[in-house]
Design a protein around this motif. Structure first.
Motif, short mmCIF file in Angstrom:
data_model
loop_
_atom_site.label_atom_id
_atom_site.label_comp_id
_atom_site.label_asym_id
_atom_site.label_seq_id
_atom_site.Cartn_x
_atom_site.Cartn_y
_atom_site.Cartn_z
N SER A 2 -21.94 3.26 -6.25
CA SER A 2 -21.09 2.07 -7.21
C SER A 2 -19.65 1.47 -6.81
N ARG A 3 -19.36 0.89 -6.23
CA ARG A 3 -17.52 0.18 -6.16
C ARG A 3 -17.17 -0.58 -7.60
N ASP A 4 -16.08 -0.84 -7.88
CA ASP A 4 -15.66 -2.64 -7.66
C ASP A 4 -15.88 -3.68 -7.06
N ASP A 343 -20.98 -9.82 -6.32
CA ASP A 343 -19.85 -10.07 -5.77
C ASP A 343 -19.35 -11.59 -5.29
#
Ligand SMILES: Cc1ncc(COP(=O)(O)O)c(C=O)c1O
Length: 359
Positions: A2-4, A343
């Motif tokens: 998981s990431r921003d 994204d």
């Protein structure tokens, strides 16, 4: 992992994962030490599956322009044919001219792709040591058919096929062995999602044999030196060790994702931009042969491309302006590397808001 959400959509350099950036904090090691030998032995086998070759892939500590020069200096004894469809393929021609090599060109208007049949006619008129082109012309958002061009070159001549895969490799299909590509190079800062500073390249057996007959290959531009040092398990000079640490981690991520899944993700991003553009009044600059890694778009009537880019920047989002003469007129959205459709959706929503404000 998981990431921003990604907010950085330049067509290179691209977003780099945190653990990949953190890998660069590792202690430095001697570049001829056993530890460096181990690092090199870890990274080297990760590259051929991405290049889709059973051969070796070499590492240069330089941006890709150096290896573009190396490809010409190392393999072209007499005459080269350049296929020009934008700034980077033009740069490759300029490199040949700067080296004093006899260089011919086929040039198409910006936004168009190279027609392989035109290449065929040129090869029937003259004999060349090599034909050089950009697979994915980042400046115009155009992708050439590298497989078709390569097939024509091999059908019509003994010329080598030199391919700049800087903004395609690790993002979209590049089949080095199957397509018969002789020199294929790509920088880390694009679809690989590794910090800038390294270039990976492959030489076919034909390219190696032809280079052996070229006398003035230079030193830093002699691609055979990289081959020799690779066989000895290292690089020709002090490499960008920290970037190689990062590359080792990210190449592992790429292989974990699976190269074909990675290609599919890039095609999905391209499809998403296509669908979005159709509903918003944006139009693609290239009429066809659109790149799956970078979309070059003209904004709706009356909306300034530069105003969109700067309004995005004020909100913390980064996309590219048009390149060269297209700078005031187009935007370029880089959807290469780690970018997902989710994204992209975030970005496209903000662009919609900005366009509504500017209209
Ligand atoms: C298609 C293409 N070729 C070559 C280059 C030049 O690469 P570098 O800046 O790594 O020398 C770029 C950079 O954007 C590119 O997109």
């Amino acid at each position: 992992m998981s990431r921003d959400p990604i907010k950085f959509f330049l067509p290179g350099p691209t977003f780099v994962r945190l653990d990949v950036r953190e890998a660069m904090l590792a202690d430095l090691i001697g570049h001829r030490s056993d530890a460096m030998g181990e690092l090199y032995a870890s990274i080297a086998p990760k590259l051929p599956p991405i290049f889709r070759t059973t051969g070796d892939v070499y590492i240069a500590t330089s941006s890709s322009t150096l290896v573009m020069q190396g490809a010409i200096a190392s393999t072209v004894g007499n005459r080269v044919l350049h296929l020009i469809c934008g700034a980077f393929s033009q740069r490759w021609y300029d490199i040949s001219v700067s080296l004093g090599i006899e260089a011919d060109k086929i040039e198409v208007p910006l936004g168009e792709a190279i027609d392989p049949e035109v290449v065929r006619q040129a090869l029937r008129r003259n004999s060349y040591d090599a034909v050089a082109f950009a697979h994915n012309e980042t400046s115009a958002g155009v992708m050439n058919s590298a497989s078709e061009i390569s097939a024509v070159v091999h059908e019509e001549s003994d010329a080598l096929v030199l391919v700049d895969a800087v903004s395609s490799m690790a993002g979209i299909e590049v089949e080095v062995d199957e397509w018969g590509l002789d020199v294929t190079l790509s920088g880390t800062q694009k679809a690989f999602s590794i910090p800038p500073g390294l270039t990976f390249f492959h030489l076919s057996d034909r390219a190696i044999a032809q280079a052996e007959g070229v006398s003035k290959r230079g030193f830093y531009t002699d691609l055979l030196r990289y081959r020799d040092k690779h066989l000895a398990g290292g690089t020709i000079t002090t490499p960008a060790i920290s970037t190689i640490y990062a590359a080792d981690v990210q190449l592992g991520h790429i292989l974990d994702e699976g190269i074909e899944n990675r290609w599919a993700r890039h095609h999905a991003c391209h499809a998403r931009v296509t669908e979005w553009a159709a509903g918003t009044g944006f139009s693609f600059f290239p009429a066809s042969h659109r790149s799956p890694t970078v979309s070059c778009l003209l904004p709706p009537e009356g909306v300034s491309a530069l105003a969109i880019v700067s309004a995005l920047a004020q909100r913390g989002w980064t996309i590219g302006t048009g390149y060269g003469p297209m700078k005031p007129d187009a935007i370029r959205i880089g959807h290469m590397g780690e970018v997902t459709v989710d994204d992209l959706n975030g970005l496209l929503l903000v662009i919609d808001q900005i366009v509504a404000e500017l209209s």
